[in-house]
Design an enzyme around this catalytic site. Structure first.
Site, PDB file in Angstrom:
ATOM      1  N   HIS A 293       0.717  -0.956   0.541  1.00 43.94           N
ATOM      2  CA  HIS A 293       0.002   0.397   0.016  1.00 43.94           C
ATOM      3  C   HIS A 293       0.713   1.700   0.500  1.00 43.94           C
ATOM      4  O   HIS A 293       1.452   0.974   0.925  1.00 43.94           O
ATOM      5  CB  HIS A 293      -0.525  -0.125   1.034  1.00 43.94           C
ATOM      6  CG  HIS A 293      -0.326  -0.044   2.332  1.00 43.94           C
ATOM      7  ND1 HIS A 293      -0.377   0.817   3.354  1.00 43.94           N
ATOM      8  CD2 HIS A 293      -0.312  -1.110   3.243  1.00 43.94           C
ATOM      9  CE1 HIS A 293       0.025   0.720   4.166  1.00 43.94           C
ATOM     10  NE2 HIS A 293       0.316  -0.388   4.758  1.00 43.94           N
ATOM     11  N   ASP A 305       5.807   0.927   6.834  1.00 44.76           N
ATOM     12  CA  ASP A 305       4.521   0.685   7.043  1.00 44.76           C
ATOM     13  C   ASP A 305       4.134   1.432   6.030  1.00 44.76           C
ATOM     14  O   ASP A 305       3.640   2.568   6.229  1.00 44.76           O
ATOM     15  CB  ASP A 305       3.950   0.360   8.049  1.00 44.76           C
ATOM     16  CG  ASP A 305       2.378  -0.165   8.443  1.00 44.76           C
ATOM     17  OD1 ASP A 305       2.374  -0.259   6.617  1.00 44.76           O
ATOM     18  OD2 ASP A 305       1.944   0.888   9.074  1.00 44.76           O
ATOM     19  N   GLU A 339      -5.034   1.898   2.495  1.00 45.81           N
ATOM     20  CA  GLU A 339      -4.912   0.291   3.198  1.00 45.81           C
ATOM     21  C   GLU A 339      -5.550   0.833   4.663  1.00 45.81           C
ATOM     22  O   GLU A 339      -6.008   0.391   5.046  1.00 45.81           O
ATOM     23  CB  GLU A 339      -4.321  -0.424   3.189  1.00 45.81           C
ATOM     24  CG  GLU A 339      -3.725  -1.847   3.785  1.00 45.81           C
ATOM     25  CD  GLU A 339      -3.245  -1.598   5.672  1.00 45.81           C
ATOM     26  OE1 GLU A 339      -4.109  -2.683   5.716  1.00 45.81           O
ATOM     27  OE2 GLU A 339      -2.791  -0.857   5.396  1.00 45.81           O
ATOM     28  N   GLU A 340      -4.355   1.898   5.104  1.00 46.15           N
ATOM     29  CA  GLU A 340      -4.415   2.211   6.799  1.00 46.15           C
ATOM     30  C   GLU A 340      -6.027   2.143   7.103  1.00 46.15           C
ATOM     31  O   GLU A 340      -6.113   2.311   8.133  1.00 46.15           O
ATOM     32  CB  GLU A 340      -3.715   3.488   7.196  1.00 46.15           C
ATOM     33  CG  GLU A 340      -1.773   2.899   6.537  1.00 46.15           C
ATOM     34  CD  GLU A 340      -1.901   2.364   7.889  1.00 46.15           C
ATOM     35  OE1 GLU A 340      -2.230   1.352   8.462  1.00 46.15           O
ATOM     36  OE2 GLU A 340      -0.567   1.172   7.744  1.00 46.15           O
ATOM     37  N   ASP A 367       3.777  -6.832   2.973  1.00 47.12           N
ATOM     38  CA  ASP A 367       2.723  -5.731   4.034  1.00 47.12           C
ATOM     39  C   ASP A 367       2.906  -6.078   5.512  1.00 47.12           C
ATOM     40  O   ASP A 367       2.332  -6.286   6.659  1.00 47.12           O
ATOM     41  CB  ASP A 367       1.345  -4.980   4.266  1.00 47.12           C
ATOM     42  CG  ASP A 367       0.473  -3.678   4.884  1.00 47.12           C
ATOM     43  OD1 ASP A 367       1.762  -2.946   5.215  1.00 47.12           O
ATOM     44  OD2 ASP A 367      -0.914  -3.661   5.008  1.00 47.12           O
ATOM     45  N   HIS A 437       3.536   2.782  13.182  1.00 44.53           N
ATOM     46  CA  HIS A 437       2.092   4.311  13.397  1.00 44.53           C
ATOM     47  C   HIS A 437       2.835   4.617  13.805  1.00 44.53           C
ATOM     48  O   HIS A 437       1.998   5.289  14.500  1.00 44.53           O
ATOM     49  CB  HIS A 437       0.519   3.152  13.963  1.00 44.53           C
ATOM     50  CG  HIS A 437      -0.477   2.346  13.026  1.00 44.53           C
ATOM     51  ND1 HIS A 437      -0.597   2.362  13.108  1.00 44.53           N
ATOM     52  CD2 HIS A 437       0.080   2.258  11.544  1.00 44.53           C
ATOM     53  CE1 HIS A 437      -1.731   1.407  11.991  1.00 44.53           C
ATOM     54  NE2 HIS A 437      -0.823   0.969  10.730  1.00 44.53           N
TER      55      HIS A 437
END
Length: 477
Positions: A293, A305, A339-340, A367, A437
């Site tokens: 992503h 990520d 995606e997130e 991912d 994140h």
């Protein structure tokens, strides 16, 4: 003493001979085709490690564009970057696939404090994606600590006017840290849904990580079916702050916690999946997707990520072209958007695939970060699962020992079907949730060699899937 040394020397010599003989036997067990495959896989690894491009691509994406939250200017820049890069690699065709995406913005840096025993403590905090803002003056309230959604639900109206603090840590006895994440993330996603209906004033959540540090981890949350008037501000605090707050609550259950955030959800924004492909030479109507992503959270640069997944996916195509490997089926590289916080890109891709009657026979998603390769998880029928497992002898020399049935990935998941073989690339997971994140998910956290080994691992399994899956008449979905 001399006899002992002589015996030891002979024993070591015999062991060495046996080990050598074992390797020869293993090699002889390979069929002619497997020997050819072994040579081609070695070539893919050599090319990735000596002439790979993924690391510099990642440097460019993360340092020159940075965090790429859906709907942001940075996400739009990343689309342009991705399209240009696919064309530079020389894919047979490259195009943009329009999709409308959520547009949530963080606003000003969040603030959190509380006072205990006359001492004010500042708390590392960040708003969770899709949360509403606090009032401009922030919120101040007593805190109730809970360990689960069930415990919060049982409180009922006792949480009215309070801030509910979810403090269930990772289970660090689990070797697979993704399982530990899965065992905790419900409190982040659903905490506000449970507490909002009982009139809680806000929710704070322990960050989703194995580490004990001062970096809060963002991520998406949901209000479920709650009416807007029951939407309450929701944020994550760092794991160390969670430990300290928990200790302070035991000493002073009536302490009051203050936090302020100014996030908001704007109207949906136009964006794109970036798609490119190498056309198959024998059955071009059969499509294998390889992707990750393109979007990321806004706190860091989205390196692990999922910048690593993006550049590794494109490097699969680069390695095929560099080594003149001409796939039988079409290999399609997709940089999925959103995606997130919505998976809108994945849903749009699957929707269009169905509308256009495309025959997807497989997919591979990266991912899970850019750490040392460990293997692949397989979401397929039993026959194809067994086939992929049979390739362990070809892949194990590269550290790819874990090839087992399991999930694949959020972006290729919507393509699932009885005759579709979906695979998730699985690197070592021990450090992933140190960065996931957070503001520390930056380029310097990615190791060049580990990243390149991952690209080669992915290229190798795509090579094998393209060669051996659906060798006969293609099975339509």
């Amino acid at each position: 003493m001399k006899k002992i040394l002589l015996f030891t020397s002979i024993s070591l010599l015999m062991l060495a001979c046996n080990q050598k003989k074992e390797k020869i036997i293993d090699s002889n067990k390979l069929s002619t085709e497997e020997k050819k495959d072994s040579t081609n896989i070695k070539t893919l690894f050599n090319s990735a490690l000596m002439d790979g491009k993924s690391y510099e691509w990642l440097r460019d994406l993360t340092t020159n564009i940075g965090g790429r939250l859906s709907g942001s200017p940075e996400a739009a820049q990343a689309v342009i970057w991705g399209e240009k890069l696919m064309n530079e690699v020389g894919l047979d065709s490259v195009w943009l696939q329009p999709v409308m995406v959520p547009h949530w913005v963080r606003g000003e840096k969040e603030i959190a404090t509380y006072t205990t025993n006359g001492t004010q403590k500042n708390v590392p905090i960040c708003a969770l994606g899709f949360s509403v803002a606090t009032p401009k003056s922030g919120i101040l309230a007593e805190v109730i600590e809970v360990k689960s959604l069930e415990e919060a639900e049982a409180l009922g109206n006792k949480m009215e006017g309070k801030i509910v603090f979810f403090n269930r840590p990772f289970d660090n006895t689990l070797i697979n840290t993704f399982r530990a994440y899965g065992g905790c993330v419900d409190q982040r996603v659903q905490g506000a849904t449970v507490c909002g209906k009982f009139g809680a004033k806000g929710v704070i959540v322990r960050s989703m990580t194995n580490a004990v540090d001062d970096y809060p981890h963002t991520g998406t949350m949901s209000y479920g079916n709650l009416p807007k008037e029951k939407h309450i501000p929701t944020a994550a605090i760092s794991s160390r702050a969670a430990n300290i707050l928990s200790d302070d609550l035991k000493k002073n259950p009536e302490l009051k916690f203050y936090f302020k955030q100014s996030c908001e959800t704007l109207p949906d924004a136009p964006s794109f999946n970036v798609v490119g492909e190498i056309k198959g030479t024998e059955t071009p109507e059969n499509i294998f997707v390889v992707g990750g992503h393109l979007d990321s959270w806004d706190l860091g640069d989205g390196a692990h990520d999922d910048g690593t997944g993006i550049v590794q996916s494109l490097e699969v195509a680069y390695l095929f072209k560099k080594n003149n490997i001409k796939p039988k089926n079409t290999i399609r590289v997709v940089f999925f958007m959103n995606e997130e916080n919505g998976t809108r890109g994945a849903k749009k891709y699957a929707e269009l695939a169905k509308l256009n009657k495309e025959n997807h026979i497989g997919g591979l998603e990266s991912d899970a970060g850019g750490h040392t390769p460990r293997g692949f998880s397989i979401d397929a029928n039993d026959s194809n699962t067994d086939l992929l497992k049979s390739w362990k002898k070809l892949l194990a020399p590269y550290g790819l020992h874990d090839i087992e049935k399991g999930g694949s990935g959020a972006d290729i998941g919507p393509l699932k079907g009885e005759n579709v073989t979906l695979v998730g690339y699985r690197p070592d997971s021990q450090r992933y949730f140190d960065y996931h994140h957070t503001s520390t998910d930056t380029f310097d956290k990615v190791n060049k060699r580990e990243l390149e080994l991952g690209s080669a691992s992915m290229a190798s399994i795509v090579y094998l899937m393209d060669k051996y899956l659906y060798n006969d008449t293609p099975v339509k979905q």
